[in-house]
Scaffold this motif. Structure first.
Motif, PDB file in Angstrom:
ATOM      1  N   GLY A 285       0.801  -1.214   0.000  1.00 10.77           N
ATOM      2  CA  GLY A 285       0.000   0.000   0.000  1.00 10.77           C
ATOM      3  C   GLY A 285       0.831   1.260   0.000  1.00 10.77           C
ATOM      4  N   THR A 286       0.165   2.377   0.260  1.00 14.69           N
ATOM      5  CA  THR A 286       0.838   3.679   0.336  1.00 14.69           C
ATOM      6  C   THR A 286       0.378   4.403   1.591  1.00 14.69           C
ATOM      7  N   LEU A 287       1.223   5.305   2.081  1.00 15.31           N
ATOM      8  CA  LEU A 287       0.887   6.065   3.284  1.00 15.31           C
ATOM      9  C   LEU A 287       1.283   7.512   3.104  1.00 15.31           C
ATOM     10  N   ASP A 288       0.396   8.413   3.520  1.00 11.40           N
ATOM     11  CA  ASP A 288       0.656   9.854   3.462  1.00 11.40           C
ATOM     12  C   ASP A 288       0.403  10.419   4.853  1.00 11.40           C
ATOM     13  N   ALA A 289       1.412  11.036   5.439  1.00 10.17           N
ATOM     14  CA  ALA A 289       1.281  11.638   6.776  1.00 10.17           C
ATOM     15  C   ALA A 289       1.814  13.056   6.703  1.00 10.17           C
ATOM     16  N   ARG A 290       0.950  14.032   7.019  1.00  8.69           N
ATOM     17  CA  ARG A 290       1.375  15.430   6.895  1.00  8.69           C
ATOM     18  C   ARG A 290       0.464  16.331   7.734  1.00  8.69           C
ATOM     19  N   PRO A 291       0.953  17.541   8.051  1.00  9.55           N
ATOM     20  CA  PRO A 291       0.112  18.514   8.765  1.00  9.55           C
ATOM     21  C   PRO A 291      -1.057  18.950   7.880  1.00  9.55           C
ATOM     22  N   THR A 292      -2.154  19.296   8.528  1.00  3.73           N
ATOM     23  CA  THR A 292      -3.326  19.789   7.807  1.00  3.73           C
ATOM     24  C   THR A 292      -3.319  21.319   7.817  1.00  3.73           C
ATOM     25  N   PRO A 293      -4.099  21.956   6.913  1.00  2.00           N
ATOM     26  CA  PRO A 293      -4.103  23.432   6.862  1.00  2.00           C
ATOM     27  C   PRO A 293      -4.498  24.097   8.170  1.00  2.00           C
ATOM     28  N   ASP A 294      -5.324  23.432   9.000  1.00  2.48           N
ATOM     29  CA  ASP A 294      -5.751  24.041  10.263  1.00  2.48           C
ATOM     30  C   ASP A 294      -4.749  23.818  11.390  1.00  2.48           C
ATOM     31  N   GLY A 295      -3.572  23.256  11.078  1.00  2.00           N
ATOM     32  CA  GLY A 295      -2.545  23.057  12.103  1.00  2.00           C
ATOM     33  C   GLY A 295      -2.581  21.699  12.757  1.00  2.00           C
ATOM     34  N   GLY A 296      -3.520  20.866  12.345  1.00  2.00           N
ATOM     35  CA  GLY A 296      -3.596  19.520  12.895  1.00  2.00           C
ATOM     36  C   GLY A 296      -2.687  18.556  12.134  1.00  2.00           C
ATOM     37  N   PHE A 297      -3.054  17.299  12.174  1.00  2.00           N
ATOM     38  CA  PHE A 297      -2.224  16.290  11.507  1.00  2.00           C
ATOM     39  C   PHE A 297      -3.141  15.200  10.971  1.00  2.00           C
ATOM     40  N   ALA A 298      -2.748  14.650   9.819  1.00  2.00           N
ATOM     41  CA  ALA A 298      -3.549  13.603   9.194  1.00  2.00           C
ATOM     42  C   ALA A 298      -2.644  12.478   8.712  1.00  2.00           C
ATOM     43  N   VAL A 299      -3.104  11.259   8.939  1.00  7.03           N
ATOM     44  CA  VAL A 299      -2.439  10.063   8.428  1.00  7.03           C
ATOM     45  C   VAL A 299      -3.440   9.338   7.538  1.00  7.03           C
ATOM     46  N   VAL A 300      -3.062   9.124   6.285  1.00  6.89           N
ATOM     47  CA  VAL A 300      -3.951   8.452   5.323  1.00  6.89           C
ATOM     48  C   VAL A 300      -3.197   7.274   4.726  1.00  6.89           C
ATOM     49  N   ALA A 301      -3.750   6.095   4.892  1.00  3.48           N
ATOM     50  CA  ALA A 301      -3.131   4.879   4.363  1.00  3.48           C
ATOM     51  C   ALA A 301      -4.092   4.199   3.399  1.00  3.48           C
ATOM     52  N   HIS A 302      -3.538   3.708   2.299  1.00  4.07           N
ATOM     53  CA  HIS A 302      -4.304   2.919   1.333  1.00  4.07           C
ATOM     54  C   HIS A 302      -3.672   1.540   1.252  1.00  4.07           C
ATOM     55  N   LEU A 303      -4.486   0.524   1.464  1.00  2.00           N
ATOM     56  CA  LEU A 303      -3.992  -0.856   1.464  1.00  2.00           C
ATOM     57  C   LEU A 303      -4.803  -1.696   0.489  1.00  2.00           C
ATOM     58  N   PRO A 304      -4.152  -2.650  -0.188  1.00  4.25           N
ATOM     59  CA  PRO A 304      -4.887  -3.496  -1.142  1.00  4.25           C
ATOM     60  C   PRO A 304      -5.808  -4.459  -0.422  1.00  4.25           C
ATOM     61  N   THR A 305      -6.918  -4.769  -1.072  1.00 13.03           N
ATOM     62  CA  THR A 305      -7.864  -5.734  -0.494  1.00 13.03           C
ATOM     63  C   THR A 305      -7.700  -7.122  -1.097  1.00 13.03           C
ATOM     64  N   SER A 306      -6.788  -7.257  -2.068  1.00 12.89           N
ATOM     65  CA  SER A 306      -6.524  -8.571  -2.671  1.00 12.89           C
ATOM     66  C   SER A 306      -5.115  -8.563  -3.222  1.00 12.89           C
ATOM     67  N   THR A 307      -4.589  -9.760  -3.521  1.00 18.68           N
ATOM     68  CA  THR A 307      -3.226  -9.873  -4.052  1.00 18.68           C
ATOM     69  C   THR A 307      -3.118  -9.268  -5.429  1.00 18.68           C
ATOM     70  N   LYS A 308      -4.219  -9.147  -6.165  1.00 18.10           N
ATOM     71  CA  LYS A 308      -4.165  -8.575  -7.513  1.00 18.10           C
ATOM     72  C   LYS A 308      -3.791  -7.102  -7.486  1.00 18.10           C
ATOM     73  N   GLU A 309      -4.062  -6.410  -6.356  1.00 11.41           N
ATOM     74  CA  GLU A 309      -3.776  -4.991  -6.289  1.00 11.41           C
ATOM     75  C   GLU A 309      -2.355  -4.715  -5.839  1.00 11.41           C
ATOM     76  N   ARG A 310      -1.609  -5.738  -5.522  1.00 14.60           N
ATOM     77  CA  ARG A 310      -0.234  -5.533  -5.074  1.00 14.60           C
ATOM     78  C   ARG A 310       0.637  -5.117  -6.255  1.00 14.60           C
ATOM     79  N   PRO A 311       1.569  -4.174  -6.022  1.00 19.96           N
ATOM     80  CA  PRO A 311       2.467  -3.798  -7.110  1.00 19.96           C
ATOM     81  C   PRO A 311       3.404  -4.943  -7.447  1.00 19.96           C
ATOM     82  N   ALA A 312       3.736  -5.048  -8.724  1.00 21.07           N
ATOM     83  CA  ALA A 312       4.637  -6.122  -9.144  1.00 21.07           C
ATOM     84  C   ALA A 312       6.051  -5.857  -8.691  1.00 21.07           C
TER      85      ALA A 312
END
Length: 312
Positions: A285-312
């Motif tokens: 998967g991929t992960l994005d972690a960064r401050p938000t415009p209001d001064g907070g913080f956000a962590v966003v992760a995307h993970l595959p739901t099957s082996t077909k979505e895995r990168p080669a």
């Protein structure tokens, strides 16, 4: 003339042993031409021991023997080199597996220790602050400390048990693997520590791969730990949805107040985000972690739901 023929045979044999077959054949041909020319020039036929035809036969026979010896020697050297390279490759693969296993165990230890120890630190600070003021709050904090300590000891025992196993059973885990089914209990435990957490858990697949399921749980756990460390007192929102892939979002606003004292602050290793990214990437998967415009913080992760979505 006979001695010259013998000398030519010996010279060509030695040359053929030291040179590639093509050059050896050229040398034998050249020696044959030269010898035949000299023989014709001196009218050499026989000295009673070695005829001219015998010299030519021996010259090519010795050349063929030398080529065969050199070819066998080269084959043996190539097989030996291949065996050495194969052994080096196995050793390198073994070292790589050991390094990967150490990294995995270190990541597990960090995730387990960071979350529960930070909870213990928060509860201990609360108990110290409320000592003599609200005995019920102190009692609840001590009970939560005991629960967190038992949990971290149990998880630590399961990880260390893996280290004591031999290499053939290194993947066997003594405790159940954490996953999305444990997120609700995790959020409830964090709420008991005094952190406000809003959980939005949508329908998710029940057939996630074990490493994806564990990565999803650890992302939520580490994000909650970081929010408790760096933005104490702020509400945290955890959203887990599944469309094309599994999306995990953990956000918190900017902290309005800092910890009451330096002693109340929970120190971090600085490896939390690094470990999260490594874990998510390892699960495809991929992960994005960064401050938000209001001064907070956000962590966003995307993970595959099957082996077909895995990168080669």
């Amino acid at each position: 003339m006979a001695s010259a023929g013998r000398g030519s045979c010996v010279a060509v044999f030695g040359y053929a042993l030291a040179r590639p077959p093509r050059r050896a054949i050229i040398a034998a041909g050249a020696a044959t031409v030269i010898f035949e020319g000299l023989a014709l020039a001196t009218a050499f036929a026989s000295d009673g021991l070695l005829r001219r035809e015998d010299v030519v036969l021996w010259l090519w026979t010795l050349t063929a023997i030398a080529i065969a010896i050199r070819s066998r020697r080269d084959t043996v050297a190539a097989l030996t080199d291949r065996a050495v390279r194969a052994e080096q490759g196995r050793e390198e693969a073994a070292r790589r597996r050991v390094a990967e296993e150490r990294l995995r165990i270190a990541r597990e230890l960090h995730d387990v220790m960071a979350h529960h120890v930070s909870a213990i630190s928060v509860q201990a600070g609360m108990a110290e602050h409320m000592l003599g003021r609200d005995e019920q709050v102190v009692a609840d904090a001590v009970r939560n400390i005991r629960t967190s300590a038992k949990t971290v000891l149990g998880e630590l025992h399961s990880v260390l048990a893996v280290l004591r196993r031999d290499g053939t059973a290194v993947d066997a885990v003594t405790a159940p693997v954490r996953g999305l089914d444990d997120v609700a209990a995790l959020v409830e435990a964090v709420r008991e520590d005094g952190t406000s957490v809003h959980l939005h858990l949508g329908p998710v697949p029940t057939t996630l791969l074990p490493d994806v399921d564990l990565a999803a749980f650890r992302v939520v756990q580490e994000a909650l730990t970081n929010a408790r460390k760096h933005a104490p007192g702020t509400p945290v929102t955890v959203t887990i949805t599944c469309r094309d892939d599994l999306e995990i979002t953990v956000t918190n606003p900017r902290a309005e107040t800092a910890p009451r004292s330096t002693a109340d602050a929970v120190p971090g290793s600085g490896l939390g985000l690094v470990g999260m990214r490594e874990r998510v990437t390892g699960a495809g998967g991929t992960l994005d972690a960064r401050p938000t415009p209001d001064g907070g913080f956000a962590v966003v992760a995307h993970l595959p739901t099957s082996t077909k979505e895995r990168p080669a």
